[in-house]
Design a protein around this motif. Structure first.
Motif, PDB file in Angstrom:
ATOM      1  N   VAL A 123       0.840  -1.202   0.000  1.00 16.20           N
ATOM      2  CA  VAL A 123       0.000   0.000   0.000  1.00 16.20           C
ATOM      3  C   VAL A 123       0.873   1.249   0.000  1.00 16.20           C
ATOM      4  CG1 VAL A 123      -1.642   1.341   1.373  1.00 16.20           C
ATOM      5  CG2 VAL A 123      -1.977  -1.115   1.081  1.00 16.20           C
ATOM      6  N   LEU A 124       1.934   1.229   0.804  1.00 12.24           N
ATOM      7  CA  LEU A 124       2.836   2.376   0.869  1.00 12.24           C
ATOM      8  C   LEU A 124       3.508   2.622  -0.477  1.00 12.24           C
ATOM      9  CD1 LEU A 124       4.281   4.531   2.550  1.00 12.24           C
ATOM     10  CD2 LEU A 124       5.963   2.796   3.192  1.00 12.24           C
ATOM     11  N   ALA A 125       3.966   1.549  -1.134  1.00 15.53           N
ATOM     12  CA  ALA A 125       4.615   1.697  -2.439  1.00 15.53           C
ATOM     13  C   ALA A 125       3.652   2.276  -3.464  1.00 15.53           C
ATOM     14  CB  ALA A 125       5.148   0.346  -2.914  1.00 15.53           C
ATOM     15  N   ARG A 126       2.389   1.817  -3.452  1.00 16.69           N
ATOM     16  CA  ARG A 126       1.407   2.338  -4.403  1.00 16.69           C
ATOM     17  C   ARG A 126       1.062   3.800  -4.109  1.00 16.69           C
ATOM     18  NH1 ARG A 126      -1.504  -1.814  -7.123  1.00 16.69           N
ATOM     19  NH2 ARG A 126       0.004  -3.490  -7.499  1.00 16.69           N
ATOM     20  N   LEU A 127       0.975   4.154  -2.833  1.00 16.06           N
ATOM     21  CA  LEU A 127       0.682   5.540  -2.482  1.00 16.06           C
ATOM     22  C   LEU A 127       1.807   6.470  -2.925  1.00 16.06           C
ATOM     23  CD1 LEU A 127      -0.807   5.187   1.118  1.00 16.06           C
ATOM     24  CD2 LEU A 127      -2.003   6.047  -0.894  1.00 16.06           C
ATOM     25  N   ILE A 128       3.048   6.033  -2.698  1.00 14.07           N
ATOM     26  CA  ILE A 128       4.194   6.872  -3.036  1.00 14.07           C
ATOM     27  C   ILE A 128       4.283   7.093  -4.540  1.00 14.07           C
ATOM     28  CG2 ILE A 128       6.719   6.915  -3.086  1.00 14.07           C
ATOM     29  CD1 ILE A 128       6.693   5.626  -0.335  1.00 14.07           C
ATOM     30  N   THR A 129       4.020   6.029  -5.312  1.00 15.86           N
ATOM     31  CA  THR A 129       4.131   6.147  -6.767  1.00 15.86           C
ATOM     32  C   THR A 129       2.820   6.564  -7.421  1.00 15.86           C
ATOM     33  OG1 THR A 129       3.655   3.772  -6.983  1.00 15.86           O
ATOM     34  CG2 THR A 129       5.963   4.438  -6.885  1.00 15.86           C
ATOM     35  N   ALA A 130       1.766   6.779  -6.595  1.00 16.29           N
ATOM     36  CA  ALA A 130       0.460   7.203  -7.110  1.00 16.29           C
ATOM     37  C   ALA A 130      -0.043   6.259  -8.179  1.00 16.29           C
ATOM     38  CB  ALA A 130       0.526   8.632  -7.656  1.00 16.29           C
ATOM     39  N   ARG A 131       0.119   4.945  -7.897  1.00 14.18           N
ATOM     40  CA  ARG A 131      -0.337   3.946  -8.856  1.00 14.18           C
ATOM     41  C   ARG A 131      -1.210   2.938  -8.128  1.00 14.18           C
ATOM     42  NH1 ARG A 131       4.465   1.551 -12.352  1.00 14.18           N
ATOM     43  NH2 ARG A 131       2.692   0.522 -13.305  1.00 14.18           N
ATOM     44  N   GLY A 132      -2.262   3.412  -7.564  1.00 14.13           N
ATOM     45  CA  GLY A 132      -3.150   2.528  -6.847  1.00 14.13           C
ATOM     46  C   GLY A 132      -4.143   1.814  -7.714  1.00 14.13           C
ATOM     47  N   GLY A 133      -4.123   2.057  -9.017  1.00 13.95           N
ATOM     48  CA  GLY A 133      -5.084   1.421  -9.897  1.00 13.95           C
ATOM     49  C   GLY A 133      -6.427   2.114  -9.882  1.00 13.95           C
ATOM     50  N   SER A 134      -6.536   3.222  -9.113  1.00 17.55           N
ATOM     51  CA  SER A 134      -7.811   3.918  -9.025  1.00 17.55           C
ATOM     52  C   SER A 134      -7.620   5.412  -9.159  1.00 17.55           C
ATOM     53  CB  SER A 134      -8.497   3.593  -7.686  1.00 17.55           C
ATOM     54  OG  SER A 134      -8.673   2.220  -7.527  1.00 17.55           O
ATOM     55  N   GLY A 135      -6.597   5.781  -9.965  1.00 20.70           N
ATOM     56  CA  GLY A 135      -6.387   7.199 -10.209  1.00 20.70           C
ATOM     57  C   GLY A 135      -6.022   7.978  -8.984  1.00 20.70           C
ATOM     58  N   GLY A 136      -5.118   7.464  -8.190  1.00 20.52           N
ATOM     59  CA  GLY A 136      -4.687   8.182  -7.001  1.00 20.52           C
ATOM     60  C   GLY A 136      -5.580   7.936  -5.809  1.00 20.52           C
ATOM     61  N   ALA A 137      -6.236   6.794  -5.731  1.00 21.98           N
ATOM     62  CA  ALA A 137      -7.104   6.477  -4.606  1.00 21.98           C
ATOM     63  C   ALA A 137      -6.296   6.356  -3.334  1.00 21.98           C
ATOM     64  CB  ALA A 137      -7.851   5.173  -4.883  1.00 21.98           C
ATOM     65  N   GLY A 138      -7.003   6.460  -2.199  1.00 20.36           N
ATOM     66  CA  GLY A 138      -6.348   6.285  -0.921  1.00 20.36           C
ATOM     67  C   GLY A 138      -6.070   4.825  -0.646  1.00 20.36           C
ATOM     68  N   ALA A 139      -5.637   4.561   0.594  1.00 17.02           N
ATOM     69  CA  ALA A 139      -5.249   3.202   0.949  1.00 17.02           C
ATOM     70  C   ALA A 139      -6.402   2.219   0.796  1.00 17.02           C
ATOM     71  CB  ALA A 139      -4.727   3.179   2.383  1.00 17.02           C
ATOM     72  N   ASP A 140      -7.622   2.636   1.201  1.00 16.44           N
ATOM     73  CA  ASP A 140      -8.758   1.717   1.091  1.00 16.44           C
ATOM     74  C   ASP A 140      -9.078   1.410  -0.363  1.00 16.44           C
ATOM     75  OD1 ASP A 140      -9.489   4.330   0.660  1.00 16.44           O
ATOM     76  OD2 ASP A 140     -11.508   4.097   1.501  1.00 16.44           O
ATOM     77  N   GLY A 141      -8.957   2.421  -1.239  1.00 18.89           N
ATOM     78  CA  GLY A 141      -9.191   2.190  -2.662  1.00 18.89           C
ATOM     79  C   GLY A 141      -8.140   1.279  -3.276  1.00 18.89           C
ATOM     80  N   ILE A 142      -6.888   1.431  -2.826  1.00 21.54           N
ATOM     81  CA  ILE A 142      -5.808   0.571  -3.320  1.00 21.54           C
ATOM     82  C   ILE A 142      -6.071  -0.877  -2.939  1.00 21.54           C
ATOM     83  CG2 ILE A 142      -3.363   0.019  -3.021  1.00 21.54           C
ATOM     84  CD1 ILE A 142      -2.845   3.021  -2.744  1.00 21.54           C
ATOM     85  N   VAL A 143      -6.435  -1.097  -1.682  1.00 26.61           N
ATOM     86  CA  VAL A 143      -6.679  -2.467  -1.212  1.00 26.61           C
ATOM     87  C   VAL A 143      -7.866  -3.075  -1.944  1.00 26.61           C
ATOM     88  CG1 VAL A 143      -7.345  -3.865   0.778  1.00 26.61           C
ATOM     89  CG2 VAL A 143      -5.643  -2.051   1.044  1.00 26.61           C
ATOM     90  N   ARG A 144      -8.953  -2.308  -2.106  1.00 26.56           N
ATOM     91  CA  ARG A 144     -10.125  -2.837  -2.813  1.00 26.56           C
ATOM     92  C   ARG A 144      -9.789  -3.171  -4.259  1.00 26.56           C
ATOM     93  NH1 ARG A 144     -13.064   1.294  -0.070  1.00 26.56           N
ATOM     94  NH2 ARG A 144     -12.989   2.556  -1.973  1.00 26.56           N
TER      95      ARG A 144
END
Length: 276
Positions: free
Chosen positions: A84-105
């Motif tokens: 989750v931290l890696a996705r937040l840092i690189t802004a690649r959560g798969g949801s256009g910059g979603a927060g941690a909950d969006g990344i996990v979902r």
């Protein structure tokens, strides 16, 4: 290749200075869990090993093995936080910059629960990093304390008086320096696998959509070496050394000195005084 400074400038331009601290709460939680689990697990395993050896401390290889096992204890909890931290840092959560909950979902929807553990195979090697770090630190610590004890004995015999009591802890400067050396060696030794792990964690999952399995850790390393050259395996080692060495050196310095202060406090409470 972009330097760390240029990346920092780009983040500040796009997201402001606060962007440099994206995901800091997850980093703090992950770091606290990792360090607590490691020290508790390593301490318990080392005490068991010493008891099994009749009071003799484990050798260098046994010490590394104990550290390796201790580091594996925290992975079920900390790996999802790292992802989750890696996705937040690189802004690649798969949801256009979603927060941690969006990344996990998003990960659970496209990859299932196993997606939370992408890059886990890199820890077959990465578990060696803290094991090497603390094994090297303990060996250097023992050598420094032994050398100090030898000097004290020499000074005592040369002056005709009793030798001063041997030191059992390092000074703050010694602990900081030895911690920095140990972390630097351990970081460089396994860094290619650190890079492969980060690449696996920040992969947006396009492989699952195309039906192709994602490359393994070793395949990623071979691909990097072939396309970018062997030196690319150590891309980003500078910032990692700066962050990791400073963090580990401060942590080991505080641990060493807090242990010494605790020992002094226990002695004062029990009325024990070291010999003059």
């Amino acid at each position: 290749a972009r330097s760390s400074l240029s990346v920092a400038r780009h983040i500040i331009q796009c997201r402001g200075a606060a962007g440099l601290y994206d995901g800091v709460e997850y980093s703090v939680l992950e770091g606290a869990l990792e360090k607590a689990a490691y020290f508790y697990g390593y301490g318990w395993l080392r005490r068991a090993a010493v008891a099994a050896r009749g009071g003799r401390p484990p050798g260098a290889l046994a010490d590394v093995a104990l550290g390796y096992a201790a580091d594996a204890c925290h992975l079920p909890l900390t790996l999802p936080l790292q992802l989750v931290l890696a996705r937040l840092i690189t802004a690649r959560g798969g949801s256009g910059g979603a927060g941690a909950d969006g990344i996990v979902r998003g990960i659970l929807k496209t990859q299932g629960w196993r997606g939370l553990y992408r890059g886990a195979r890199a820890y077959v090697v990465l578990c060696l990093k803290p094991a090497l770090q603390y094994a090297i630190f303990n060996r250097l610590r023992g050598a420094v304390l032994a050398a100090a004890a030898a000097r004290r004995r020499g000074g005592g015999s040369g002056s005709g008086g009793a030798a001063a009591p041997a030191a059992t802890t390092l000074s703050a400067a010694q602990a900081f320096a030895l911690g920095a050396i140990a972390r630097a060696i351990a970081t460089v030794a396994v860094f290619p696998f650190t890079r492969a792990k980060v690449l696996a964690m920040t992969d947006d999952g396009g492989h699952s959509e195309s039906g192709k399995p994602p490359p393994s850790i070793l395949q990623s390393l071979v691909l990097i070496a072939r396309t970018e050259g062997p030196r690319a395996l150590f891309k980003g080692v500078g910032p990692e050394l700066t962050r990791g060495v400073l963090s580990a050196a401060l942590m080991l310095m505080i641990k060493e000195r807090s242990g010494a202060l605790s020992l002094q406090l226990l002695r004062s409470l029990s009325g024990h005084r070291p010999p003059p």
